[in-house]
Design a protein around this motif. Sequence first.
Motif, mmCIF file in Angstrom:
data_model
loop_
_atom_site.group_PDB
_atom_site.id
_atom_site.type_symbol
_atom_site.label_atom_id
_atom_site.label_comp_id
_atom_site.label_asym_id
_atom_site.label_seq_id
_atom_site.Cartn_x
_atom_site.Cartn_y
_atom_site.Cartn_z
ATOM 1 N N GLY A 175 34.216 41.195 45.149
ATOM 2 C CA GLY A 175 34.502 41.829 43.872
ATOM 3 C C GLY A 175 35.834 41.378 43.285
ATOM 4 N N GLN A 176 36.840 41.240 44.124
ATOM 5 C CA GLN A 176 38.158 40.795 43.654
ATOM 6 C C GLN A 176 38.125 39.354 43.180
ATOM 7 O OE1 GLN A 176 40.701 41.557 46.997
ATOM 8 N NE2 GLN A 176 40.553 43.783 46.786
ATOM 9 N N ARG A 177 37.398 38.497 43.896
ATOM 10 C CA ARG A 177 37.329 37.090 43.504
ATOM 11 C C ARG A 177 36.578 36.906 42.184
ATOM 12 N NH1 ARG A 177 34.410 34.209 46.739
ATOM 13 N NH2 ARG A 177 33.802 35.728 48.329
ATOM 14 N N ILE A 178 35.495 37.674 42.006
ATOM 15 C CA ILE A 178 34.765 37.586 40.737
ATOM 16 C C ILE A 178 35.630 38.106 39.595
ATOM 17 C CG2 ILE A 178 32.797 38.457 39.436
ATOM 18 C CD1 ILE A 178 31.189 38.474 42.028
ATOM 19 N N ALA A 179 36.288 39.255 39.817
ATOM 20 C CA ALA A 179 37.129 39.843 38.771
ATOM 21 C C ALA A 179 38.230 38.877 38.347
ATOM 22 C CB ALA A 179 37.726 41.161 39.262
ATOM 23 N N ALA A 180 38.799 38.153 39.320
ATOM 24 C CA ALA A 180 39.880 37.219 39.013
ATOM 25 C C ALA A 180 39.382 36.029 38.201
ATOM 26 C CB ALA A 180 40.530 36.732 40.310
ATOM 27 N N ALA A 181 38.083 35.718 38.326
ATOM 28 C CA ALA A 181 37.510 34.560 37.624
ATOM 29 C C ALA A 181 37.002 34.913 36.227
ATOM 30 C CB ALA A 181 36.380 33.956 38.442
ATOM 31 N N LEU A 182 36.885 36.201 35.911
ATOM 32 C CA LEU A 182 36.382 36.614 34.599
ATOM 33 C C LEU A 182 37.438 36.364 33.525
ATOM 34 C CD1 LEU A 182 34.625 39.983 35.530
ATOM 35 C CD2 LEU A 182 33.540 37.776 35.052
ATOM 36 N N PRO A 183 37.001 36.093 32.276
ATOM 37 C CA PRO A 183 35.588 35.924 31.865
ATOM 38 C C PRO A 183 35.076 34.520 32.187
ATOM 39 C CG PRO A 183 37.036 35.650 29.993
ATOM 40 C CD PRO A 183 37.929 35.999 31.157
ATOM 41 N N MET A 184 33.776 34.418 32.354
ATOM 42 C CA MET A 184 33.154 33.109 32.569
ATOM 43 C C MET A 184 31.726 33.142 32.051
ATOM 44 S SD MET A 184 32.511 33.029 36.693
ATOM 45 C CE MET A 184 32.994 34.561 37.508
ATOM 46 N N ASP A 185 31.208 31.986 31.762
ATOM 47 C CA ASP A 185 29.839 31.843 31.275
ATOM 48 C C ASP A 185 28.877 32.226 32.399
ATOM 49 O OD1 ASP A 185 27.382 31.121 30.305
ATOM 50 O OD2 ASP A 185 27.888 29.001 29.993
ATOM 51 N N ALA A 231 34.728 57.175 43.121
ATOM 52 C CA ALA A 231 34.383 56.493 44.364
ATOM 53 C C ALA A 231 34.497 54.997 44.106
ATOM 54 C CB ALA A 231 32.973 56.855 44.822
ATOM 55 N N ASP A 232 34.737 54.233 45.165
ATOM 56 C CA ASP A 232 34.978 52.798 45.007
ATOM 57 C C ASP A 232 33.942 51.993 45.790
ATOM 58 O OD1 ASP A 232 35.952 50.279 44.631
ATOM 59 O OD2 ASP A 232 37.706 50.521 45.934
ATOM 60 N N PRO A 233 33.024 51.315 45.083
ATOM 61 C CA PRO A 233 32.021 50.497 45.782
ATOM 62 C C PRO A 233 32.557 49.133 46.206
ATOM 63 C CG PRO A 233 31.668 50.360 43.436
ATOM 64 C CD PRO A 233 32.804 51.343 43.627
ATOM 65 N N GLY A 234 33.789 48.824 45.804
ATOM 66 C CA GLY A 234 34.370 47.542 46.159
ATOM 67 C C GLY A 234 34.389 46.546 45.019
ATOM 68 N N PHE A 235 33.781 46.906 43.881
ATOM 69 C CA PHE A 235 33.779 46.018 42.724
ATOM 70 C C PHE A 235 33.793 46.868 41.463
ATOM 71 C CE2 PHE A 235 29.499 46.599 44.390
ATOM 72 C CZ PHE A 235 28.818 47.123 43.310
ATOM 73 N N SER A 236 34.335 46.307 40.400
ATOM 74 C CA SER A 236 34.501 47.046 39.155
ATOM 75 C C SER A 236 33.231 47.049 38.321
ATOM 76 C CB SER A 236 35.633 46.424 38.331
ATOM 77 O OG SER A 236 35.247 45.131 37.874
ATOM 78 N N SER A 237 33.236 47.869 37.287
ATOM 79 C CA SER A 237 32.116 47.912 36.349
ATOM 80 C C SER A 237 31.948 46.562 35.652
ATOM 81 C CB SER A 237 32.352 49.015 35.304
ATOM 82 O OG SER A 237 31.308 49.051 34.353
#
Length: 252
Positions: A175-185, A231-237
């Motif tokens: 989740g952290q790695r995806i969030a850091a890469a946003l935004p992306m196509d 609650a925290d599932p480990g990734f953001s909305s």
Amino acid sequence: MTNLLDIADVAAATGLTSRALRFYEARGLIRPLRTASGRRVFGAGELERLHAIVALKRAGFTLAAIGQLLDRPDARLGAMIAAQQAAVEAQRAALADTADLLSSIQSRIDAGERIDVATLCSLIRKGNAMTTNEWRAVVDRHFTAEQQAQWGERMAALPPDFDQAAYQAQWADLGQRIAAALPMDPASDVAQGYLREWEALLAPFAAVATPDMMAGASRLHDARADWDGQADPGFSSDVWQFVQAAGRARAG
């Protein structure tokens, strides 16, 4: 129109997402005005109502109960408040107990004392119980007792050596790695790589879950505005929305 804010302005001023505002509107909780061009705008009345929604949500009320309270001033507010007070007092007692334990451990560390295994186990148990209680409140609102029982039966089919804590840590890392890469196509190679990684991480759950369970889990995250911050599932909305968009891009 100077006393009216559009949805982007409200999101920027309040910290709520535009998606959360639209979710509340879809549930009938807020009713923004519309300009001639159809643009949503919020006046003082709707902002007061939005404030009430956020305050009651933080207090633990479900969106259904909040709708009752906002639309029916004669609703059983007293009983709801009393029930919530009892829950808050229980949480306060648990937090106070944990705070005392942390203070005691910190004092022992400062004094150069080695912390024994029993104390460390107690600390881990309390931290795990707090996380479990946070999720319990969310799960109870979104799944029936029968559905929860089915989840329990199916999850028991996971391998005996399945490490839940390590699994959650993997979700947090992804989740952290995806969030850091946003935004992306969503259709890009990088995005599709993240999607494959997401699906691989989901595989142990998908192997034991029924289609109804998978659909229920998706609905839970689609309704993230109802429980975000509880609650925290480990990734953001935002990460969840990206994964859905990447899936649509692959299918389309």
